[in-house]
Design an enzyme around this catalytic site. Sequence first.
Site, PDB file in Angstrom:
ATOM      1  N   GLN A 114      15.558  20.314  38.670  1.00 30.04           N
ATOM      2  CA  GLN A 114      15.959  21.283  39.696  1.00 30.04           C
ATOM      3  C   GLN A 114      14.747  22.043  40.241  1.00 30.04           C
ATOM      4  OE1 GLN A 114      19.003  21.167  40.699  1.00 30.04           O
ATOM      5  NE2 GLN A 114      18.870  22.777  42.235  1.00 30.04           N
ATOM      6  N   GLU A 117      21.880   8.240  16.102  1.00 31.91           N
ATOM      7  CA  GLU A 117      21.863   8.822  14.734  1.00 31.91           C
ATOM      8  C   GLU A 117      23.003   9.826  14.551  1.00 31.91           C
ATOM      9  OE1 GLU A 117      18.340   9.356  12.523  1.00 31.91           O
ATOM     10  OE2 GLU A 117      17.207   7.934  13.726  1.00 31.91           O
ATOM     11  N   GLY A 118      24.131   9.506  15.174  1.00 34.76           N
ATOM     12  CA  GLY A 118      25.334  10.332  15.081  1.00 34.76           C
ATOM     13  C   GLY A 118      25.485  11.180  16.334  1.00 34.76           C
TER      14      GLY A 118
HETATM   15  N1  COS Z   1      25.283  11.945   2.055  1.00 34.34           N
HETATM   16  C1  COS Z   1      25.720  11.188   1.028  1.00 34.34           C
HETATM   17  N2  COS Z   1      27.024  10.883   0.850  1.00 34.34           N
HETATM   18  C2  COS Z   1      27.899  11.363   1.745  1.00 34.34           C
HETATM   19  C3  COS Z   1      27.509  12.158   2.836  1.00 34.34           C
HETATM   20  C4  COS Z   1      26.140  12.452   2.967  1.00 34.34           C
HETATM   21  N3  COS Z   1      25.676  13.190   3.974  1.00 34.34           N
HETATM   22  N4  COS Z   1      28.613  12.490   3.542  1.00 34.34           N
HETATM   23  C5  COS Z   1      29.649  11.933   2.935  1.00 34.34           C
HETATM   24  N5  COS Z   1      29.227  11.246   1.836  1.00 34.34           N
HETATM   25  C6  COS Z   1      30.037  10.498   0.870  1.00 34.34           C
HETATM   26  C7  COS Z   1      31.252  11.312   0.453  1.00 34.34           C
HETATM   27  O1  COS Z   1      30.939  12.157  -0.605  1.00 34.34           O
HETATM   28  C8  COS Z   1      32.231  10.240   0.053  1.00 34.34           C
HETATM   29  O2  COS Z   1      31.883   9.793  -1.244  1.00 34.34           O
HETATM   30  P1  COS Z   1      33.019   9.603  -2.389  1.00 34.34           P
HETATM   31  O3  COS Z   1      33.789   8.402  -1.993  1.00 34.34           O
HETATM   32  O4  COS Z   1      32.227   9.394  -3.649  1.00 34.34           O
HETATM   33  O5  COS Z   1      33.832  10.853  -2.399  1.00 34.34           O
HETATM   34  C9  COS Z   1      31.893   9.077   1.001  1.00 34.34           C
HETATM   35  O6  COS Z   1      30.560   9.332   1.487  1.00 34.34           O
HETATM   36  C10 COS Z   1      32.831   9.017   2.182  1.00 34.34           C
HETATM   37  O7  COS Z   1      32.798  10.249   2.844  1.00 34.34           O
HETATM   38  P2  COS Z   1      33.854  10.650   3.956  1.00 34.34           P
HETATM   39  O8  COS Z   1      35.237  10.428   3.423  1.00 34.34           O
HETATM   40  O9  COS Z   1      33.486  11.994   4.416  1.00 34.34           O
HETATM   41  O10 COS Z   1      33.582   9.526   5.051  1.00 34.34           O
HETATM   42  P3  COS Z   1      34.133   9.378   6.516  1.00 34.34           P
HETATM   43  O11 COS Z   1      34.517   7.975   6.715  1.00 34.34           O
HETATM   44  O12 COS Z   1      35.128  10.464   6.815  1.00 34.34           O
HETATM   45  O13 COS Z   1      32.823   9.574   7.423  1.00 34.34           O
HETATM   46  C11 COS Z   1      31.179  10.726   8.705  1.00 34.34           C
HETATM   47  C12 COS Z   1      32.054  10.671   7.455  1.00 34.34           C
HETATM   48  C13 COS Z   1      31.960  10.901   9.978  1.00 34.34           C
HETATM   49  C14 COS Z   1      30.276  11.931   8.442  1.00 34.34           C
HETATM   50  C15 COS Z   1      30.337   9.432   8.793  1.00 34.34           C
HETATM   51  O14 COS Z   1      31.132   8.330   9.132  1.00 34.34           O
HETATM   52  C16 COS Z   1      29.220   9.541   9.793  1.00 34.34           C
HETATM   53  O15 COS Z   1      28.176  10.151   9.523  1.00 34.34           O
HETATM   54  N6  COS Z   1      29.388   8.918  10.991  1.00 34.34           N
HETATM   55  C17 COS Z   1      28.331   8.863  11.975  1.00 34.34           C
HETATM   56  C18 COS Z   1      27.514   7.645  11.741  1.00 34.34           C
HETATM   57  C19 COS Z   1      26.248   7.680  12.499  1.00 34.34           C
HETATM   58  O16 COS Z   1      25.481   8.628  12.436  1.00 34.34           O
HETATM   59  N7  COS Z   1      25.982   6.591  13.198  1.00 34.34           N
HETATM   60  C20 COS Z   1      24.764   6.446  13.906  1.00 34.34           C
HETATM   61  C21 COS Z   1      24.114   5.210  13.384  1.00 34.34           C
HETATM   62  S1  COS Z   1      22.403   5.239  13.397  1.00 34.34           S
HETATM   63  S2  COS Z   1      21.878   5.096  15.253  1.00 34.34           S
END
Ligand code: COS
Length: 380
Positions: free
Chosen positions: A337, A364-365
């Site tokens: 702008q 990365e999310g």
């Molecule tokens: N570090 C380590 N473990 C983790 C964590 C973290 N930051 N967050 C969650 N976990 C673990 C949980 O503790 C759980 O373990 P248990 O089964 O032993 O209880 C397990 O992972 C599953 O966690 P959750 O049920 O929260 O998983 P979800 O499927 O709900 O997903 C999100 C959680 C949405 C946070 C995850 O799918 C995510 O980060 N998505 C984005 C992915 C992303 O960044 N993609 C970009 C790719 S790179 S360009």
Amino acid sequence: MAIAHITEDEKALIEAIRELALERVAPRAAEIDHTGEFPWDLKELLAQQDILAMPFPTEYGGIGASELAVVMAIEELSRHCATTSLILAVQQLGAMPILLAGNEQQKRKYIPRLASGEWTAAFGLTEAGSGSDAAAMQTRAVRKGDTYILNGSKRFITNGGLAQVNSIFAITDPQVGTRGISAFIVERDFPGFAVGRIEEKMGIKGSQTAELIFTDCEVPTENLLGREGEGFKIALSTLDQTRIGIGAQALGIAQGALDLAVAYAKQRVQFDKPIAENQGIQFMLADMATKVEASRLLVYNAAEMVDRGEEHFGRYSAMAKMYASDRAMEVTNDAIQILGGYGYMKEYPAERMMRDAKITQIYEGTNQIQRLVIARDLLK
Ligand code: COS
């Protein structure tokens, strides 16, 4: 300038990277954006200058830089060329699963060649149907003797097909949800590994984004990272740390756009005076500078938490990435702008900076996922 607790040596290194970015990276940025070709020359430069060695411990050939120094390096490179800064950011991202979960033998085999820059790394989590919902992946890994056989594909993989070393996530046990996902080091030369479509993108154009296809791809069992079922945690802990680098990338892009807007406002004369003399422009610049500085504080703070060995920094890295990338979008928009018609043209880098900033809100999310991570941690 934000508070940054780095050593004198690291200060000198960041100063050197700042000069290198200005002298060697900035002149290449427009051309890289125009041709969309991966800048091998700049990858070599980062390797020669030990910049790619920064994220790696000295015992494996790295220079063992602090996380703060790594993000400051990403910031300096991003001021001029986001594609170039991504070479460093993704070297860290692709290698982080090995650093976090690799055994001694795996680290000795892979890290030195990543630290020297001889090899590059990629991170394969995302699939066509599995983005924010990372656990919805379909890629399977089935153990057969002393190999795992991988079938499936990964999408939108930065450095995909260029990287020799790929951290790949696949399902080893479909019955147990996220606890059935495992992580593997997959070399580009393994039988059954192929590169599919190369994406055409809005920004970070010199960075190759590709599909990786696994057809009965043979991965030795010794390349399993950690134990079977630990892959999801390895992936999320990797992202917890490397998201700070994306915050730094956004911060650098925003700083670059601010630098450009300030310089332009001082030299652009309209109504017989530089436009910087108008309060309307001054207020915009003041807001932009404040957003950049606030982003810097969040990014540096998260990095310092990592350096201090604090365990629960995930909330803060999500905040840094989310905040800095949302602000980078605003700051680059305002820079365009201020540059007016010139800002919209490719003659100036403002429009490239805006296109490059956009991806930092997504990869990365997405920033919606960052908010979810922050809120979950707040409310737990
Ligand atoms: N570090 C380590 N473990 C983790 C964590 C973290 N930051 N967050 C969650 N976990 C673990 C949980 O503790 C759980 O373990 P248990 O089964 O032993 O209880 C397990 O992972 C599953 O966690 P959750 O049920 O929260 O998983 P979800 O499927 O709900 O997903 C999100 C959680 C949405 C946070 C995850 O799918 C995510 O980060 N998505 C984005 C992915 C992303 O960044 N993609 C970009 C790719 S790179 S360009």
